[in-house]
Design an enzyme around this catalytic site. Structure first.
Site, short mmCIF file in Angstrom:
data_model
loop_
_atom_site.label_atom_id
_atom_site.label_comp_id
_atom_site.label_asym_id
_atom_site.label_seq_id
_atom_site.Cartn_x
_atom_site.Cartn_y
_atom_site.Cartn_z
CD GLU A 159 46.57 35.02 50.99
OE1 GLU A 159 45.89 34.07 51.43
OE2 GLU A 159 47.44 35.58 51.67
CG HIS A 184 41.71 33.75 54.53
ND1 HIS A 184 41.75 33.51 53.17
CD2 HIS A 184 43.01 33.94 54.89
CE1 HIS A 184 43.02 33.56 52.75
NE2 HIS A 184 43.80 33.83 53.77
CG HIS A 208 45.79 37.36 56.35
ND1 HIS A 208 46.34 37.83 55.18
CD2 HIS A 208 45.64 36.03 56.16
CE1 HIS A 208 46.52 36.82 54.33
NE2 HIS A 208 46.10 35.71 54.91
CD GLU A 209 44.51 33.49 58.86
OE1 GLU A 209 43.66 32.82 58.23
OE2 GLU A 209 45.70 33.58 58.49
CO CO Z 1 45.97 33.88 53.74
#
Ligand code: CO
Length: 497
Positions: free
Chosen positions: A291, A265, A261-262
């Site tokens: 996101e 980003h 997830h990170e």
């Molecule tokens: Co996020």
């Protein structure tokens, strides 16, 4: 380049220097700072915030912006940079110093009250401060201005351009399609998730998480990974983008999907163009688009069978004992368990949107003045019963669980859901345009996907508004049905529906 534009650019870079210096201090505070450092760190951050505000609100900058805004010799991109900065500048000027100070004081007090309230599982401790905060937020809507719904003014701060009218339509889709579909899943026999909950050595998990980032294309010469309680990504420039993750010895899933997830980003931040440092063009489009990048990697890629057809063998090398009786299909099923939950951050990728739907419905009405703070817990608990079929045992596991309201962040939650919905739409388009993408992912090669994201999304920064960008990339505006199709296809097969 007109001289005035160069001057504007230089000033924007100085502003970025100040805010990124604050980001370094913030990052350090979360990751390395010793406890005694807290007091002066708060002072240092407040000084930098003050400097930034002073500099950004200066009449000189205002004059430059107004002059450039009339200048017809600017290119499309230059004009757009100036327009966006002028909007930020004008919005910022709408607040009186008195209001800013009052807000900042109320937020500090509300945050402390929320912490205590959460710890004691007692909403009444938080309620008085939350009332003050909601009152200020309602005032803020009037200060900023709106056309149809006061909540639009707050949404615009996180997802420029989106409105209650559009969100109502999107969440109508969630209510009418996703809610009944998930009820079908709840009624089906549950899959086995035991593979995740064995003992996994921390250092080996850490090594594997670094491999995952490398495989995604994260540039370790332009970033690093550390451990923190709440994983996050922060950027000091496209050439220094830091991520954090967390590790749990008895639950392998935490590190894997936090890291991916990170990482998503971070790939976005590393993909912004350094030549636009400090300008809107050099920063992310919106929170929803940000996101979308993390969710696309985390869910559409990272929770797919194709991805683990390659990664499972690598994982097995680290944990041969724990994984010897499991196949990649078992692992795939375990990472995609759907079940009702009380806590948003622990939710699976489908019921997650029920948590956001609930917060969205509550925030919108609360800001509009259709109910008051004291009614919040009862309303919250009723919605969890209606949508998820579960009873909330205490406020800490209910209305007090999230930090956002104590920070005064109203209008933030919807960006989580639209991020996933953008992700599904983008990923479907990527599959259309990149021939054999699934095969590449099965072989562990996501480089073409990253290239596509860089070209279609990352490099544009804030030049296009989110909805415009979505239309440019996929030919239509945000459309919930892409997420619904993705969920149907995936979970009908996982749960034999
Ligand atoms: Co996020």
């Amino acid at each position: 380049m007109p001289e005035k534009y160069s001057l504007y650019k230089a000033k924007m870079q100085q502003l970025a220097d100040i805010s990124h210096a604050a980001s370094v201090l913030n990052w350090d505070q979360e990751v390395y700072m010793p406890s005694k450092g807290a007091q002066f760190r708060a002072q240092q951050l407040s000084t930098l915030a003050g400097l930034h505000h002073q500099f950004f609100a200066s009449d000189e900058l205002g004059e430059i912006l107004n002059e450039l805004n009339q200048d017809d010799s600017l290119t499309f991109e230059q004009k757009r940079n100036v327009q966006l900065t002028l909007k930020d500048y004008t919005d910022n000027k709408k607040y009186t110093t008195e209001f800013v100070q009052k807000m900042s004081k109320t937020v500090s007090e509300a945050f402390i009250a929320w912490q205590e309230a959460k710890q004691k599982a007692d909403f009444t401790i938080f309620a008085p401060k939350l009332k003050e905060l909601v009152k200020l937020k309602r005032e803020e809507c009037e200060i900023l201005g709106y056309t149809n719904h006061p909540y639009d003014a707050l949404l615009d701060q996180y997802e420029p351009g989106i409105t209650v009218a559009e969100l109502d339509e999107i969440f109508e889709g969630v209510k009418e399609q996703l809610v009944p579909f998930v009820k079908e899943i709840f009624a089906a026999p549950q899959n086995d998730e035991s593979v995740m909950f064995q003992h996994y050595d921390k250092d080996k998990q850490w090594q594997f998480s670094l491999d995952l980032l490398k495989d995604m294309g994260y540039d370790f010469d332009a970033g690093r990974q550390d451990i923190s309680t709440h994983p996050f990504t922060t950027s000091f420039s496209p050439q220094d983008v830091r991520v954090t993750t967390r590790v749990n010895e008895n639950d392998l899933s935490e590190i894997i999907w936090s890291t991916i997830h990170e990482g998503g980003h971070a790939l976005y931040e590393q993909g912004l163009l350094p030549e636009y440092y400090g300008l809107p063009q050099g920063s992310a489009c919106s929170l929803g688009i940000h996101e979308s990048q993390s969710r696309l990697w985390e869910n559409n890629v990272g929770r797919s069978l194709a991805y683990w057809q390659y990664q499972f063998e690598k994982l097995k090398k680290y944990f041969p004992e724990q994984l010897k009786n499991y196949t990649e299909e078992d692992f795939y099923k375990a990472m995609n368990i759907v079940k009702p939950s009380l806590i948003r951050t622990n939710a699976d990728e489908v019921t997650y949107h029920f948590h956001i739907l609930i917060r969205y419905e509550i925030e919108k009405e609360l800001i509009a003045g259709n109910f008051e703070v004291d009614e919040l817990p009862a309303l919250w608990n009723k919605k969890y019963r209606d949508y998820l079929g579960i009873d909330v045992p205490s406020d800490d596991k209910g209305v007090l669980q999230d930090i956002h309201w104590s920070h005064g962040s109203f209008g933030y939650f919807p960006t989580y859901s639209i991020g996933s919905f953008y992700a599904a739409q983008f990923f479907q388009q990527a599959n259309k345009e990149i021939e054999g993408l699934e095969n590449m992912i099965q072989k562990g090669d996501t480089s073409k996907l990253l290239e596509w994201l860089r070209e279609k999304i990352h490099k544009h920064g804030r030049i296009f508004e989110a909805n415009q960008l979505c239309e440019k990339v996929t030919g239509e505006k945000l459309n919930f049905s892409y997420f619904m199709d993705y969920a149907q296809k995936k979970y009908r097969s996982l749960y034999n529906l």
